[in-house]
Design an enzyme around this catalytic site. Sequence first.
Site, short mmCIF file in Angstrom:
data_model
loop_
_atom_site.label_atom_id
_atom_site.label_comp_id
_atom_site.label_asym_id
_atom_site.label_seq_id
_atom_site.Cartn_x
_atom_site.Cartn_y
_atom_site.Cartn_z
N HIS A 1 50.32 -18.89 69.79
CA HIS A 1 49.56 -17.63 69.72
C HIS A 1 48.12 -17.91 70.18
CE1 HIS A 1 49.19 -13.45 68.54
NE2 HIS A 1 47.95 -13.77 68.29
N ALA A 2 47.63 -17.12 71.13
CA ALA A 2 46.32 -17.38 71.74
C ALA A 2 45.20 -17.41 70.69
CB ALA A 2 46.01 -16.30 72.77
N HIS B 1 40.34 -11.66 76.86
CA HIS B 1 40.18 -11.45 75.42
C HIS B 1 39.65 -12.72 74.76
CE1 HIS B 1 41.16 -9.89 71.38
NE2 HIS B 1 41.33 -11.18 71.13
N GLU B 2 40.29 -13.85 75.07
CA GLU B 2 39.89 -15.11 74.43
C GLU B 2 38.53 -15.58 74.96
OE1 GLU B 2 43.04 -14.74 72.13
OE2 GLU B 2 41.35 -16.08 71.89
N HIS C 1 35.78 -14.08 73.04
CA HIS C 1 35.45 -14.79 71.79
C HIS C 1 34.48 -15.94 72.08
CE1 HIS C 1 38.20 -12.84 69.02
NE2 HIS C 1 39.26 -13.12 69.75
N GLU D 1 36.73 -9.18 68.23
CA GLU D 1 37.95 -8.88 69.00
C GLU D 1 37.65 -7.94 70.17
OE1 GLU D 1 39.84 -11.44 66.59
OE2 GLU D 1 40.41 -10.61 68.53
N HIS E 1 50.29 -12.58 62.75
CA HIS E 1 49.15 -12.46 61.86
C HIS E 1 49.57 -12.38 60.39
CE1 HIS E 1 47.93 -11.41 65.84
NE2 HIS E 1 46.68 -11.58 65.52
N TYR F 1 41.58 -5.53 64.72
CA TYR F 1 42.02 -5.08 66.04
C TYR F 1 41.98 -3.55 66.11
CZ TYR F 1 43.63 -9.88 66.26
OH TYR F 1 43.68 -11.25 66.23
#
Length: 597
Positions: free
Chosen positions: A320-321, A350-351, A354, A378, A480, A490
Site C-alpha cells: 500500500h503506497a 499523491h505520495e 506528502h 492527503e 486502512h 480522505y
Amino acid sequence: DLEASEQEGREYIMHLDKMAGIRKNRAALAEWAYTSNITKENEDNRIQVQLEISQQEKLAWEETKMYRWQDFQDFSLRRMFKKYSQLGVAALPNDKYKQLMLSISGMESNYATAKICAYKNETKCDLSLEPDLTEIFAKSQDPEELKYYWVEWHKAAGARARQNFTEYVQLDNEAAKLNNFDDVAEWWQSEYEVPDFEQQLAKIWENVKPLYQQLHAYVRKRLRDKYGEEVVSARGPIPAHLLGNMWAQTWNNIESFTRPYPDKKEVDITQAMQDQNYTSLKMFRMSDEFFRSLNLTAMPEKFWKNSIIEKPTDREIVCHASAWDFYDGEDFRIKQCSTIDYEYFQTTHHEMGHVQYFLQYKDQPVVFRDGANPGFHEAVGDTIALSVSSPKHLRRVGLTSGDAEDEQTEINQLYKMGIDKIVFLPFAYTLDLFRYGVFRGATTPDDYNCHYWRLREELQGVEPPVTRTEDDFDAAAKYHVSADVEYARYYVSFIVQFQFHRALCQIAGEYVPEDLTKKLVDCDIYQSVAAGNALSNMLKMGSSRPWPDAMEALTGQRAMRADGLLEYFRPLHDWLQAENQRTGEYIGWESSNIQYC
Ligand SMILES: C=C(C[SeH])C(=O)N1CCC[C@H]1C(=O)O
Ligand SMILES: [Zn+2]
C-alpha cells in the site's frame, strides 16, 4: 516567577523536541525495515524499538507536567507543550502496549501477504492484491469472475482479521481513556481541533448527496444496459464488484464503457503511457518536475536512493503506497508497488505531495511537522493531480492529442473526474462512521458486518455480490482498517482539495469566474510560481497553527465547504439531471435483496 519559568519552559521544550526527533527517526527506521521486508525478526525488532521509545516518551511526558504551560504568554510555546502533554498509545502499560502492537501488525501483515487462487484454476494460488487483483478489477467485465475474486479477497483479508481487530478495538480504547478521551472516535476527531467535526462531515454529505445520487443513477443504468436486469436492478443498490475497484471506492476503471459521449475521442491515458514506454521512475521524475515548476522544493538525493517504487521480487513488503518522513531534515522516502497506468500516475503525485509537505515544514519544531490537519496532508498531491489530469496538461505532456474542448468533451472530462472524486466521498464517510460506532461500543462484534453493510447501502448505494454473515468481516478487507489508519482524512481531503485548487487556479490566472475562456475544469497551474509560493506559504506552517488559519492563508476561507467541489462539477450535475430525466432512471435506491444481517 512566571517569566523565568516561561523561559525555562522554552529551553526545556526545545531540548525535548530535539530528543523527540531522534526517537521518531529511530521508530521510522524500524517500521521501514519491517514494512519493506516482512519477516518475524523485523516485526520483533519493530515492536522492541516501539517499546523502548514508549518508555522514553513516558519519562518526557512526566517532565512536561512540571511546567505551568497553560499560563505561558507565547502561543507557539503553549501549543508545543499542549501537544507534548498528550502521551498517546505509550500511556498503556507495557504488556498491553505490546499486545496492541502485535494485533495491529498481525492484521497488517495478513493483509500485505494474503494470496488468492486463480479463477477456474485452483492450482495457481499466488495472486496478490497488488498487482494481480487490482489489474483484474480494472479490466475484467465478467461478473462471475469478479464475484469470485471479491469473495476470496474478503475471506482472506477480512474474515481472517476479525479476532485481531476485536482485540485492537479493546486495547486502543483503553489507550484513549488513558489520554482522557471517551474512546478512539473522540481521540481521532480531536486531531481536527473543531468541536463539531462530525456534524461538519454530515453537513458536507448533505450538500454533496444530490450530486452523488444523480451520478449513481446514471452509472447504474449504464451498468444495467451492459450486464442486464438480472445482474443490475433498476431501483436497487449497485453490486459492489462491478465498479472496477475491490472496495468500489473509485469507479474510474469503468469509464471506457459508461462515459456520456462514447463517440468523442477516447482519452485512454494508461494506453498512451504504455505506448510511450513510461517507467515507474519516469512517473516520479515528471511529478518532481511539476513541483519544481511551481518553485517548490526538489526531491533530495536520499529520496531517489532510499525510496522503493516497484514491488520487489525477492521478499514480502507492504505494497500500500506510503510516504515517509525520517525527521532528520534530509531522509524522505516513498514506498509503492507502481504499475504503469493512470491510477498509479495519480498515486505517484499523491505520495509526492506528502513528501513536498515534509520538505516545506522540515524547519519547524518536530512536534509541528505534521499536516495542519490529517486531511490537508492527503490533499496536497491530489490538488496538484487535479491540474495534471486536465486535458490542457495531458496535451502539454503528450499524453493525449484530445480535440479542442467542446461541450461533450467537457462533460466526458467532468464525468471522468466525477467517478473518481464524487463517488469516493460516501465510501470514505462510511469507513469512519462505521469505526466511530465500533469504538463507541454502539456496534458490537456480533454486529460488525451487518452494520458495515447497512452503512454502505444507506450512504453509498452499493450491496455485496453475495450473502454475508458474521463469519465475514468485510471492513478489514480495506487496508486502512487492517492497518489502524484513520480514514476521515480522505473525506476531508476530497473536499478541501477543490478549495485549494480553485484558489491556486485564480492566483495562477487560470480560472476567472464568469470568463468562459478560463474555466475551472481547464485549469492547469503548471509553472505558476505565484501559485507555488501561495501553496508553500501554507505548507510551511505544518501544524503550528490551527488548520482554519492555514486554510485562510491559501483560500481566504476558514472552513471546509463543499462549494469548491460543487462549483467544479456544476456542468456535470446539470447534465446528469437532464440525462436521468430523459431516460426516466429512478434516482436513489431501494433496500437490497442480498441478505447481510
Ligand atoms: C494513496 C494512499 C496512501 Se496515504 C491512500 O491510502 N489513499 C489515497 C486516496 C484514498 C486512499 C486509499 O487508497 O484508500
Ligand atoms: Zn496519502
